[in-house]
Design an enzyme around this catalytic site. Structure first.
Site, short mmCIF file in Angstrom:
data_model
loop_
_atom_site.label_atom_id
_atom_site.label_comp_id
_atom_site.label_asym_id
_atom_site.label_seq_id
_atom_site.Cartn_x
_atom_site.Cartn_y
_atom_site.Cartn_z
N GLY A 47 21.57 13.95 88.07
CA GLY A 47 22.90 14.52 87.95
C GLY A 47 23.35 15.05 89.29
O GLY A 47 22.56 15.15 90.23
N GLN A 52 27.84 20.40 95.26
CA GLN A 52 26.78 19.81 96.09
C GLN A 52 27.33 18.86 97.15
O GLN A 52 26.63 18.55 98.11
CB GLN A 52 25.75 19.07 95.22
CG GLN A 52 24.94 20.01 94.34
CD GLN A 52 23.92 19.22 93.54
OE1 GLN A 52 24.22 18.71 92.47
NE2 GLN A 52 22.71 19.09 94.06
N CYS A 100 15.90 19.05 92.72
CA CYS A 100 17.33 19.10 92.98
C CYS A 100 17.61 18.39 94.30
O CYS A 100 16.86 18.60 95.26
CB CYS A 100 17.78 20.57 93.06
SG CYS A 100 19.54 20.77 93.40
N LEU A 101 18.66 17.57 94.34
CA LEU A 101 18.99 16.86 95.58
C LEU A 101 19.35 17.83 96.69
O LEU A 101 19.27 17.48 97.87
CB LEU A 101 20.13 15.87 95.33
CG LEU A 101 19.82 14.72 94.37
CD1 LEU A 101 21.07 13.87 94.13
CD2 LEU A 101 18.67 13.86 94.87
N HIS A 142 21.06 22.63 84.32
CA HIS A 142 20.85 22.62 85.78
C HIS A 142 22.17 22.33 86.50
O HIS A 142 22.54 23.04 87.45
CB HIS A 142 19.78 21.57 86.13
CG HIS A 142 19.56 21.37 87.59
ND1 HIS A 142 18.35 21.63 88.19
CD2 HIS A 142 20.38 20.93 88.59
CE1 HIS A 142 18.45 21.37 89.50
NE2 HIS A 142 19.67 20.94 89.76
N HIS A 146 25.02 24.85 88.95
CA HIS A 146 25.59 24.62 90.28
C HIS A 146 27.03 25.12 90.35
O HIS A 146 27.51 25.52 91.41
CB HIS A 146 25.57 23.13 90.63
CG HIS A 146 24.25 22.63 91.15
ND1 HIS A 146 23.69 23.09 92.33
CD2 HIS A 146 23.40 21.70 90.66
CE1 HIS A 146 22.54 22.44 92.53
NE2 HIS A 146 22.33 21.61 91.54
NI NI Z 1 20.66 20.33 91.50
#
Ligand code: NI
Length: 184
Positions: A47, A52, A100-101, A142, A146
């Site tokens: 996701g 982000q 997480c990216l 999650h 963000h």
């Molecule tokens: Ni994340």
């Protein structure tokens, strides 16, 4: 096709509360959703949330059929969620590994509600509403975190589980993860 740079933990934009989307079905919102999808698939994410990629709006995308970063996980339908609202169907929480990216190369165990109900809109303004459990419920929690400036380490209760994926795999603490994907 536009793969955007994913901001990494430490960037103050990841700590801000994202704004509600007021207008749907616009070229700008379509482009944001496409960029989120392109970036998520390029990075093999489960996701991705708009903050982000540096956009402070309440928009998330998630979903996959197979995912090398989470090889054990069941498929989740590709979903675009604008202005999401979460409700927790029970107080029960489960512990499981997350990555997480925006926190590349690391994993940690995070408690999350096991069963949730979520709603929101797609980019056209159509209502989206679903029940979810397990990893699906985890991913939604999650990603929605963000939007409130929360990264998964802030949700952890046992920081001894935070580690580099490679080290967790090679020491047998992170089961089911092939070593060649552990580098991310
Ligand atoms: Ni994340």
């Amino acid at each position: 096709m536009a793969v955007r740079t994913v901001l990494r933990m430490g960037d103050s934009r990841l700590l801000e509360k994202a704004r509600t989307v007021d207008v749907f079905d616009t070229p700008e919102l379509d482009r944001l959703v496409q960029d989120l999808k392109d970036t998520m698939y390029a990075e093999n994410g489960a996701g991705l949330a708009a903050p982000q990629i540096g956009v402070g709006l309440r928009v998330v995308v998630f979903g996959f059929e197979e995912n090398t970063r989470y090889p054990q996980a069941q498929a989740i339908p590709e979903t675009i969620l604008v202005n999401p609202v979460l409700e927790f169907a029970s107080e029960t929480r489960d512990d499981d590994w997350e990555g997480c990216l925006s926190v590349p190369g690391l994993r940690g165990i995070v408690p999350r509600y096991t069963r949730i109900h979520y709603s929101g809109f797609n980019q056209k303004g159509d209502k989206v509403e679903r029940e979810a459990q397990g990893f699906h419920a985890r991913v939604v929690q999650h990603e929605c975190d963000h939007l409130d400036g929360i990264l998964y380490p802030q949700r952890m209760t046992d920081m001894t589980t935070l580690g580099f994926t490679e080290a967790l795999v090679s020491s047998g603490r992170l089961p089911g993860m092939p070593c060649d994907t552990a580098r991310e």
